[in-house]
Scaffold this motif. Structure first.
Motif, PDB file in Angstrom:
ATOM      1  N   UNK A  43       0.858  -1.182   0.000  1.00 52.76           N
ATOM      2  CA  UNK A  43       0.000   0.000   0.000  1.00 52.76           C
ATOM      3  C   UNK A  43       0.897   1.237   0.000  1.00 52.76           C
ATOM      4  N   UNK A  44       0.699   2.119  -0.993  1.00 50.03           N
ATOM      5  CA  UNK A  44       1.567   3.289  -1.102  1.00 50.03           C
ATOM      6  C   UNK A  44       0.860   4.568  -0.667  1.00 50.03           C
ATOM      7  N   UNK A  45      -0.451   4.510  -0.480  1.00 53.09           N
ATOM      8  CA  UNK A  45      -1.194   5.712  -0.105  1.00 53.09           C
ATOM      9  C   UNK A  45      -2.507   5.306   0.543  1.00 53.09           C
ATOM     10  N   UNK A  46      -2.875   6.024   1.581  1.00 45.01           N
ATOM     11  CA  UNK A  46      -4.154   5.781   2.264  1.00 45.01           C
ATOM     12  C   UNK A  46      -4.834   7.116   2.531  1.00 45.01           C
ATOM     13  N   UNK A  47      -6.107   7.178   2.257  1.00 42.59           N
ATOM     14  CA  UNK A  47      -6.909   8.356   2.609  1.00 42.59           C
ATOM     15  C   UNK A  47      -8.226   7.877   3.204  1.00 42.59           C
ATOM     16  N   UNK A  48      -8.537   8.392   4.370  1.00 35.66           N
ATOM     17  CA  UNK A  48      -9.796   8.048   5.019  1.00 35.66           C
ATOM     18  C   UNK A  48     -10.744   9.229   4.928  1.00 35.66           C
ATOM     19  N   UNK A  49     -11.912   8.995   4.380  1.00 32.79           N
ATOM     20  CA  UNK A  49     -12.981   9.991   4.369  1.00 32.79           C
ATOM     21  C   UNK A  49     -14.023   9.495   5.376  1.00 32.79           C
ATOM     22  N   UNK A  50     -14.097  10.113   6.547  1.00 33.93           N
ATOM     23  CA  UNK A  50     -14.909   9.582   7.649  1.00 33.93           C
ATOM     24  C   UNK A  50     -16.339   9.219   7.290  1.00 33.93           C
ATOM     25  N   UNK A  51     -16.970  10.018   6.441  1.00 37.77           N
ATOM     26  CA  UNK A  51     -18.366   9.742   6.110  1.00 37.77           C
ATOM     27  C   UNK A  51     -18.525   8.638   5.075  1.00 37.77           C
ATOM     28  N   UNK A  52     -17.395   8.168   4.525  1.00 34.19           N
ATOM     29  CA  UNK A  52     -17.472   7.204   3.426  1.00 34.19           C
ATOM     30  C   UNK A  52     -16.678   5.935   3.685  1.00 34.19           C
ATOM     31  N   UNK A  53     -15.385   6.068   3.996  1.00 32.19           N
ATOM     32  CA  UNK A  53     -14.572   4.885   4.236  1.00 32.19           C
ATOM     33  C   UNK A  53     -13.115   5.111   3.924  1.00 32.19           C
ATOM     34  N   UNK A  54     -12.391   4.004   3.740  1.00 36.50           N
ATOM     35  CA  UNK A  54     -10.941   4.038   3.552  1.00 36.50           C
ATOM     36  C   UNK A  54     -10.588   3.718   2.098  1.00 36.50           C
ATOM     37  N   UNK A  55      -9.781   4.586   1.516  1.00 33.02           N
ATOM     38  CA  UNK A  55      -9.276   4.398   0.164  1.00 33.02           C
ATOM     39  C   UNK A  55      -7.782   4.102   0.239  1.00 33.02           C
ATOM     40  N   UNK A  56      -7.322   3.151  -0.562  1.00 33.06           N
ATOM     41  CA  UNK A  56      -5.911   2.786  -0.600  1.00 33.06           C
ATOM     42  C   UNK A  56      -5.460   2.642  -2.048  1.00 33.06           C
ATOM     43  N   UNK A  57      -4.177   2.836  -2.264  1.00 28.48           N
ATOM     44  CA  UNK A  57      -3.574   2.610  -3.573  1.00 28.48           C
ATOM     45  C   UNK A  57      -2.412   1.651  -3.421  1.00 28.48           C
ATOM     46  N   UNK A  58      -2.315   0.717  -4.362  1.00 27.11           N
ATOM     47  CA  UNK A  58      -1.172  -0.203  -4.403  1.00 27.11           C
ATOM     48  C   UNK A  58      -0.805  -0.438  -5.858  1.00 27.11           C
ATOM     49  N   UNK A  59       0.462  -0.802  -6.125  1.00 29.76           N
ATOM     50  CA  UNK A  59       0.864  -1.082  -7.502  1.00 29.76           C
ATOM     51  C   UNK A  59       0.063  -2.251  -8.083  1.00 29.76           C
ATOM     52  N   UNK A  60      -0.162  -2.199  -9.384  1.00 29.99           N
ATOM     53  CA  UNK A  60      -0.883  -3.275 -10.055  1.00 29.99           C
ATOM     54  C   UNK A  60      -0.076  -4.575  -9.983  1.00 29.99           C
ATOM     55  N   UNK A  61      -0.766  -5.676  -9.855  1.00 29.23           N
ATOM     56  CA  UNK A  61      -0.180  -7.016  -9.938  1.00 29.23           C
ATOM     57  C   UNK A  61      -0.775  -7.641 -11.194  1.00 29.23           C
ATOM     58  N   UNK A  62       0.018  -7.738 -12.247  1.00 27.73           N
ATOM     59  CA  UNK A  62      -0.514  -8.187 -13.537  1.00 27.73           C
ATOM     60  C   UNK A  62      -1.214  -9.538 -13.443  1.00 27.73           C
ATOM     61  N   UNK A  63      -0.593 -10.485 -12.775  1.00 26.84           N
ATOM     62  CA  UNK A  63      -1.185 -11.830 -12.706  1.00 26.84           C
ATOM     63  C   UNK A  63      -2.507 -11.827 -11.948  1.00 26.84           C
ATOM     64  N   UNK A  64      -2.556 -11.077 -10.853  1.00 28.31           N
ATOM     65  CA  UNK A  64      -3.757 -11.094 -10.011  1.00 28.31           C
ATOM     66  C   UNK A  64      -4.855 -10.164 -10.520  1.00 28.31           C
TER      67      UNK A  64
END
Length: 199
Positions: free
Chosen positions: A18-39
């Motif tokens: 996980x390279x980035x996390x942003x929490x918007x309290x009224x909505x939830x947690x957003x995360x970014x991670x590098x793509x995994x081609x196989x998965x």
């Protein structure tokens, strides 16, 4: 006023992915991670073959063609999967305009960063969900001090994205006749984005 909690930890990328996390309290947690081609390609193949993703340019692609396309894209582009409350919900491509064909159509400045966004098909409607994704992505890009301006070139027919870009502070520049589409060239500086958030 909505408050956000933002955490970046690129040093731990190899451990957590996980390279980035942003929490918007009224909505939830957003995360970014590098793509995994196989998965990730089977899911992306599903997305890009849907009618709503026609502007992505991969309608009719086989799973192998999508895989090969992203293998090639990754040579010059950082690709991330966006996760919302544990579910993969969007894709982000970040690229250097100097290394992309778009750099032939405008004067690239130091600190320019190009982006493409693809949101997953909606299982259920969530108010302001796409806008929230936009803020996650722009917060992520602008948390790097080297990135001073975001460049987008959406299909001229994609009116929904034009409205969203305008809301985020993007300023229309011109219409480009690219080899694969007629596009809007739009810029958003860090100042433009933060000003838009206060509107």
């Amino acid at each position: 006023m909505m408050t956000n909690s933002i955490i970046t930890h690129p040093e731990n990328k190899a451990v957590t992915e996980i390279v980035f996390v942003k929490t918007i309290p009224s909505l939830g947690v957003f995360e970014l991670r590098p793509i995994d081609l196989d998965a990730d390609i089977p899911l992306l193949h599903n997305w890009v073959n849907r009618e709503y993703a026609v502007y992505w340019g991969m309608n009719g692609f086989s799973i192998d063609e999508v895989h090969d396309s992203y293998q090639k894209i990754l040579e010059k582009t950082d690709v991330y999967m966006g996760i919302f409350n544990g579910e993969i919900s969007f894709l982000l491509e970040c690229y250097n305009p100097e290394e992309d064909s778009i750099g032939e159509y405008y004067n690239v400045e130091k600190g320019d960063k190009g982006m493409h966004i693809l949101v997953a098909p909606f299982e259920k409607s969530i108010p302001n969900f796409t806008w929230s994704i936009f803020t996650v992505i722009l917060d992520f890009i602008f948390c790097d001090a080297n990135n001073q301006r975001v460049i987008v070139e959406p299909d001229a027919r994609n009116h929904k994205i034009h409205l969203l870009n305008k809301k985020a502070g993007f300023v229309f520049q011109t219409i480009l006749d690219l080899p694969h589409k007629k596009a809007h060239l739009e810029f958003c500086t860090r100042k433009d984005y933060y000003k838009a958030l206060q509107a």
